[in-house]
Design a protein around this motif. Structure first.
Motif, PDB file in Angstrom:
ATOM      1  N   HIS A 199       0.834  -1.063   0.043  1.00 61.09           N
ATOM      2  CA  HIS A 199       0.037  -0.054   0.008  1.00 61.09           C
ATOM      3  C   HIS A 199       0.733   1.315   0.030  1.00 61.09           C
ATOM      4  O   HIS A 199       1.815   1.488   0.863  1.00 61.09           O
ATOM      5  N   ASP A 200       0.819   1.989  -0.985  1.00 60.19           N
ATOM      6  CA  ASP A 200       1.447   3.322  -1.260  1.00 60.19           C
ATOM      7  C   ASP A 200       2.895   3.193  -0.956  1.00 60.19           C
ATOM      8  O   ASP A 200       3.401   4.232  -0.023  1.00 60.19           O
ATOM      9  N   LEU A 201       3.446   2.241  -1.585  1.00 62.26           N
ATOM     10  CA  LEU A 201       4.955   1.974  -1.316  1.00 62.26           C
ATOM     11  C   LEU A 201       5.964   3.109  -2.235  1.00 62.26           C
ATOM     12  O   LEU A 201       5.815   3.218  -3.000  1.00 62.26           O
ATOM     13  N   VAL A 202       6.852   3.701  -1.121  1.00 63.67           N
ATOM     14  CA  VAL A 202       7.828   4.363  -2.010  1.00 63.67           C
ATOM     15  C   VAL A 202       9.425   4.016  -1.407  1.00 63.67           C
ATOM     16  O   VAL A 202       9.341   3.733  -0.282  1.00 63.67           O
ATOM     17  N   LYS A 203      10.182   4.098  -2.086  1.00 63.86           N
ATOM     18  CA  LYS A 203      11.756   3.806  -1.791  1.00 63.86           C
ATOM     19  C   LYS A 203      12.412   4.886  -2.557  1.00 63.86           C
ATOM     20  O   LYS A 203      12.614   5.061  -3.672  1.00 63.86           O
ATOM     21  N   GLN A 204      13.089   5.621  -1.572  1.00 60.92           N
ATOM     22  CA  GLN A 204      13.993   6.641  -1.910  1.00 60.92           C
ATOM     23  C   GLN A 204      15.318   6.509  -1.683  1.00 60.92           C
ATOM     24  O   GLN A 204      15.539   6.358  -0.544  1.00 60.92           O
ATOM     25  N   TYR A 205      16.417   6.386  -2.343  1.00 59.09           N
ATOM     26  CA  TYR A 205      17.760   6.240  -2.100  1.00 59.09           C
ATOM     27  C   TYR A 205      18.151   7.578  -1.764  1.00 59.09           C
ATOM     28  O   TYR A 205      18.035   8.510  -2.652  1.00 59.09           O
ATOM     29  N   PRO A 206      19.190   7.514  -0.715  1.00 56.43           N
ATOM     30  CA  PRO A 206      19.721   8.897  -0.573  1.00 56.43           C
ATOM     31  C   PRO A 206      20.690   9.348  -1.717  1.00 56.43           C
ATOM     32  O   PRO A 206      21.376   8.451  -2.430  1.00 56.43           O
ATOM     33  N   THR A 219      10.895   3.658   2.218  1.00 56.66           N
ATOM     34  CA  THR A 219      10.538   4.884   2.842  1.00 56.66           C
ATOM     35  C   THR A 219       9.630   5.685   3.444  1.00 56.66           C
ATOM     36  O   THR A 219       9.306   6.081   4.545  1.00 56.66           O
ATOM     37  N   SER A 220       8.582   5.007   2.708  1.00 58.83           N
ATOM     38  CA  SER A 220       7.149   4.928   3.401  1.00 58.83           C
ATOM     39  C   SER A 220       6.092   4.045   2.797  1.00 58.83           C
ATOM     40  O   SER A 220       6.571   3.310   1.629  1.00 58.83           O
ATOM     41  N   GLY A 221       5.200   3.887   3.289  1.00 60.96           N
ATOM     42  CA  GLY A 221       3.992   2.945   2.834  1.00 60.96           C
ATOM     43  C   GLY A 221       4.063   1.922   3.887  1.00 60.96           C
ATOM     44  O   GLY A 221       4.848   1.695   4.696  1.00 60.96           O
ATOM     45  N   GLN A 222       3.184   0.623   3.181  1.00 64.27           N
ATOM     46  CA  GLN A 222       3.346  -0.598   4.228  1.00 64.27           C
ATOM     47  C   GLN A 222       3.028  -1.773   3.150  1.00 64.27           C
ATOM     48  O   GLN A 222       2.364  -1.817   2.252  1.00 64.27           O
ATOM     49  N   ILE A 223       3.679  -2.813   3.809  1.00 63.33           N
ATOM     50  CA  ILE A 223       3.666  -4.385   3.135  1.00 63.33           C
ATOM     51  C   ILE A 223       2.990  -5.275   4.193  1.00 63.33           C
ATOM     52  O   ILE A 223       3.478  -5.225   5.322  1.00 63.33           O
ATOM     53  N   GLN A 238      15.351  10.928  -8.389  1.00 62.71           N
ATOM     54  CA  GLN A 238      14.099   9.977  -8.577  1.00 62.71           C
ATOM     55  C   GLN A 238      13.797   8.849  -7.429  1.00 62.71           C
ATOM     56  O   GLN A 238      14.779   8.124  -7.412  1.00 62.71           O
ATOM     57  N   PRO A 239      12.908   8.583  -7.008  1.00 66.67           N
ATOM     58  CA  PRO A 239      12.634   7.451  -6.290  1.00 66.67           C
ATOM     59  C   PRO A 239      12.871   6.240  -6.910  1.00 66.67           C
ATOM     60  O   PRO A 239      12.296   6.026  -8.071  1.00 66.67           O
ATOM     61  N   ALA A 240      13.243   5.159  -6.538  1.00 63.92           N
ATOM     62  CA  ALA A 240      13.249   3.658  -7.021  1.00 63.92           C
ATOM     63  C   ALA A 240      12.011   3.110  -7.089  1.00 63.92           C
ATOM     64  O   ALA A 240      11.719   2.459  -8.293  1.00 63.92           O
ATOM     65  N   ASN A 241      11.056   3.396  -6.333  1.00 62.98           N
ATOM     66  CA  ASN A 241       9.687   2.899  -6.266  1.00 62.98           C
ATOM     67  C   ASN A 241       8.841   4.206  -5.729  1.00 62.98           C
ATOM     68  O   ASN A 241       9.187   4.841  -4.981  1.00 62.98           O
ATOM     69  N   LYS A 242       7.661   4.254  -6.513  1.00 69.53           N
ATOM     70  CA  LYS A 242       6.756   5.482  -6.093  1.00 69.53           C
ATOM     71  C   LYS A 242       5.277   5.046  -5.987  1.00 69.53           C
ATOM     72  O   LYS A 242       4.939   4.352  -7.017  1.00 69.53           O
ATOM     73  N   ASP A 243       4.711   5.088  -5.063  1.00 69.00           N
ATOM     74  CA  ASP A 243       3.361   5.117  -4.753  1.00 69.00           C
ATOM     75  C   ASP A 243       2.789   3.796  -5.606  1.00 69.00           C
ATOM     76  O   ASP A 243       1.784   3.602  -6.249  1.00 69.00           O
ATOM     77  N   ILE A 244       3.253   2.737  -5.032  1.00 67.44           N
ATOM     78  CA  ILE A 244       2.973   1.201  -5.401  1.00 67.44           C
ATOM     79  C   ILE A 244       2.094   0.626  -4.788  1.00 67.44           C
ATOM     80  O   ILE A 244       2.016   0.653  -3.513  1.00 67.44           O
TER      81      ILE A 244
END
Length: 317
Positions: free
Chosen positions: A14-21, A65-69, A25-31
């Motif tokens: 749900h709403d998964l985001v992964k942002q690398y420092p 970075t945010s979201g839930q699994i 651009q995020p590696a994943n966004k709003d998945i």
């Protein structure tokens, strides 16, 4: 598209985001994604699309970075033991196997997943036979070829028959015979035991042999998701025309048609079904080595979505 939380969902993302420092651009966004019990779900995308980052988050090897699994309704951050209990994960590489023989890797994995010593030994022998690696049982991983290492990682993932398999490029480095073995074994596990299978690939032709539902990733997001037949309908009633010709002498095409160059001297053209005959009649066949005409495939759907559509947030169903 709204996520549907199904009672029989295995995974819900749900709403998964992964942002690398340091990266803009995020590696994943709003998945958003839900996987049903017993389904075979394929994740397609080119290199850098975010596929591996996503599955590493799903097996708790990469912090989001945010979201839930959730797995079976429970947050995997709060209940990390769930991954070891229910999921067999096959990564691209696994240095953890380097100090064990093939036989030891299978035995200890089965034993660590709850099998008794005697059952783990039987499971080891069954896996050696199932994956056709009996002659490798005493070899150590560093001495295996690339394809043999991949089969070993697959066998380890399936040890003790976990209810969920997550496989990262399961058929890379394999010859056609071994690729067939992989898909045959995975189909068997799914039909005989109801195993849920999530796999990554960039090879749409291979994926079509087994996939029930597919998600296509581009720039960290899903640009399309659904059953194969449904995605084919979205592409439309198109035909796939492959042209083979001397690379230095490409054939002329009607102005409204576009092609994808699959290789030098090989084009792929998507046609409306009603115009296929006229296009073929207009081709200078004496300058063409060969042509194939057939219904649209998963590869065509993949090319359609990754080349024609901007990345947008998509969810399940």
């Amino acid at each position: 598209m709204k996520v549907i939380y199904m009672s029989d969902s295995v995974y819900v993302v749900h709403d998964l985001v992964k942002q690398y420092p340091g990266q803009e651009q995020p590696a994943n966004k709003d998945i958003n994604l839900a996987i049903e019990q017993g389904e075979i779900f394929g994740i397609l995308g080119s290199n850098g699309a975010g596929k591996t980052t996503l599955v590493r988050q799903m097996v708790n090897l990469q912090r989001s970075t945010s979201g839930q699994i959730t797995l079976y309704g429970r947050d995997i951050r709060q209940h990390p033991y769930l991954i070891a209990q229910y999921v067999g994960y096959m990564p691209q590489d696994s240095e953890a196997l380097n100090n064990m023989s093939v036989s030891e890797a299978l035995y200890f994995t089965a034993h660590l997943r709850g099998m008794s010593r005697s059952d783990a030994r039987r499971e080891r022998d069954d896996l050696l036979k199932l994956w056709q690696v009996e002659e490798l049982r005493d070899k150590y991983s560093p001495r295996l070829s690339g394809g043999q290492k991949r089969i070993l990682r697959l066998a380890v993932a399936t040890a003790a028959c976990p209810p969920i398999l997550i496989l990262d490029e399961p058929t890379n480095d394999l010859d056609p015979q071994k690729r067939k073995l992989v898909w045959d074994v995975l189909r068997h596990l799914n039909s005989a035991y109801g195993t849920t299978i999530i796999f990554i690939t960039h090879d749409a032709i291979e994926a079509e042999k087994i996939v029930q539902r597919v998600g296509i990733m581009r720039q960290g997001s899903f640009v399309a998701m659904g059953p194969l037949a449904e995605l084919k309908r979205e592409v439309g009633e198109k035909m796939r025309l492959e042209l083979f010709f001397p690379a230095e002498s490409p054939p002329p095409l009607p102005a409204h048609l576009q092609y994808n160059e699959l290789a030098p001297g090989r084009w792929l053209v998507l046609l409306e079904r009603h115009e296929a005959g006229a296009v073929i009649d207009a081709l200078p066949l004496h300058t063409i080595d060969d042509f194939h005409l057939y219904s649209a495939t998963l590869e065509d759907i993949y090319l359609h979505y990754v080349t024609k559509h901007p990345a947008t947030t998509n969810a399940t169903r």
